[in-house]
Design an enzyme around this catalytic site. Structure first.
Site, short mmCIF file in Angstrom:
data_model
loop_
_atom_site.label_atom_id
_atom_site.label_comp_id
_atom_site.label_asym_id
_atom_site.label_seq_id
_atom_site.Cartn_x
_atom_site.Cartn_y
_atom_site.Cartn_z
N GLY A 46 0.76 -1.25 0.00
CA GLY A 46 0.00 0.00 0.00
C GLY A 46 0.79 1.29 0.00
O GLY A 46 0.35 2.30 -0.53
N ASP A 105 -5.76 1.78 10.25
CA ASP A 105 -7.18 1.51 10.47
C ASP A 105 -7.37 1.05 11.92
O ASP A 105 -7.45 1.87 12.82
CB ASP A 105 -7.58 0.43 9.44
CG ASP A 105 -9.05 0.12 9.40
OD1 ASP A 105 -9.86 1.05 9.49
OD2 ASP A 105 -9.40 -1.06 9.25
N THR A 109 -1.70 -3.64 12.43
CA THR A 109 -0.51 -3.81 11.59
C THR A 109 0.62 -2.90 12.07
O THR A 109 1.74 -3.36 12.32
CB THR A 109 -0.84 -3.46 10.12
OG1 THR A 109 -2.01 -4.16 9.72
CG2 THR A 109 0.32 -3.80 9.20
N LYS A 133 -7.74 6.40 10.28
CA LYS A 133 -9.18 6.34 10.59
C LYS A 133 -9.30 6.18 12.11
O LYS A 133 -9.44 5.06 12.61
CB LYS A 133 -9.81 5.10 9.95
CG LYS A 133 -9.92 5.11 8.44
CD LYS A 133 -10.69 3.85 8.02
CE LYS A 133 -10.42 3.45 6.60
NZ LYS A 133 -10.95 2.13 6.25
N ASP A 161 -5.63 -0.44 -2.20
CA ASP A 161 -6.37 -1.36 -3.06
C ASP A 161 -7.66 -1.86 -2.44
O ASP A 161 -7.90 -1.75 -1.24
CB ASP A 161 -5.50 -2.59 -3.34
CG ASP A 161 -5.40 -3.51 -2.11
OD1 ASP A 161 -5.03 -3.01 -1.03
OD2 ASP A 161 -5.71 -4.71 -2.23
P1 IMP Z 1 -4.96 -2.16 10.34
O1 IMP Z 1 -4.03 -3.24 10.78
O2 IMP Z 1 -6.40 -2.49 10.67
O3 IMP Z 1 -4.58 -0.79 10.89
O4 IMP Z 1 -4.96 -2.13 8.79
C1 IMP Z 1 -3.98 -1.50 8.11
C2 IMP Z 1 -3.87 -2.00 6.69
O5 IMP Z 1 -5.13 -2.31 6.11
C3 IMP Z 1 -3.29 -0.88 5.85
O6 IMP Z 1 -1.92 -1.10 5.68
C4 IMP Z 1 -4.02 -0.98 4.56
O7 IMP Z 1 -3.24 -1.71 3.64
C5 IMP Z 1 -5.29 -1.74 4.86
N1 IMP Z 1 -6.44 -0.81 4.89
C6 IMP Z 1 -7.08 -0.33 5.96
N2 IMP Z 1 -8.08 0.49 5.62
C7 IMP Z 1 -8.07 0.53 4.27
C8 IMP Z 1 -8.87 1.23 3.30
O8 IMP Z 1 -9.80 2.00 3.60
N3 IMP Z 1 -8.53 1.02 2.02
C9 IMP Z 1 -7.51 0.21 1.62
N4 IMP Z 1 -6.74 -0.46 2.49
C10 IMP Z 1 -7.02 -0.30 3.81
MG MG Z 2 -0.92 -1.56 4.01
#
Ligand code: IMP
Ligand code: MG
Length: 180
Positions: A46, A105, A109, A133, A161
């Protein structure tokens, strides 16, 4: 079965460029007096477009490296389990490290990656995400530089994506479900 398309534009190319330039200025200022090695660590896939822009917006000698961790499958739901799919090929020990992410998000991660990299003894470890977010956060993770905070919507483009598609869209749009 649901079909998806690109809905409204959330951030235009112009707005993205302005935001990246601001982040570049802020990061440049922060490291102005440092003569340690700076390295930007991008999380694939990403961050690849943001990394390319950010690296050129920072006016300081630096190197780049990439790491791939798996969080999502091909859907839109994150899992708490983060696996390293491809590791860095350089050492970050003693360096000024900035981890670069497209979007934070739930925070799963980013927090796992930061924890992992901290064990490798960087001199400093900071973080930069183009989007955040905050309303979706499950784990409280520190982000030193945030491009824009957005609402709880699934976005695509500028590297991001949906099922590996839309990464090459130049603006950031909201994923929209269309009636079949
Ligand atoms: P987390 O571990 O929930 O914070 O997710 C992070 C990963 O999810 C990011 O590195 C993005 O690749 C993917 N991601 C989270 N939200 C979105 C979105 O709205 N669009 C695309 N990818 C997202
Ligand atoms: Mg990512």
């Amino acid at each position: 079965m649901s079909e998806y398309t690109i809905g409204r534009v959330l951030l235009t190319e112009e707005k993205i460029a302005e935001t990246v330039a601001r982040l570049g200025r802020e990061i440049t200022a922060e490291y102005r007096d440092s003569d340690r090695e700076m390295i930007l660590v991008g999380l694939l896939k990403g961050s690849f477009i943001f990394m390319a822009d950010l690296a050129r917006a920072v006016d300081h000698p630096l190197s780049v490296d990439f790491m791939m961790v798996s969080s999502y499958g091909d859907g839109t739901v994150s899992s708490a389990d983060v696996k390293v799919v491809m590791d860095l090929d350089t050492s970050i020990e003693g360096k000024d490290v900035i981890v670069v992410e497209d979007i934070v998000d739930t925070g799963n991660t980013f927090s796992k990656v930061l924890k992992m990299l901290k064990n490798r003894k960087p001199h400093t470890l900071r973080s930069c995400a183009f989007l955040s977010k905050p309303s979706r956060r499950v784990i409280d993770v520190r982000i030193d530089w945030i491009g824009e905070e957005i609402d709880d919507e699934f976005v695509i483009g500028y590297g991001m994506d949906f099922g590996q598609k839309y990464r090459n869209i130049k603006y950031i749009g909201v994923l929209e479900e269309t009636d079949p």
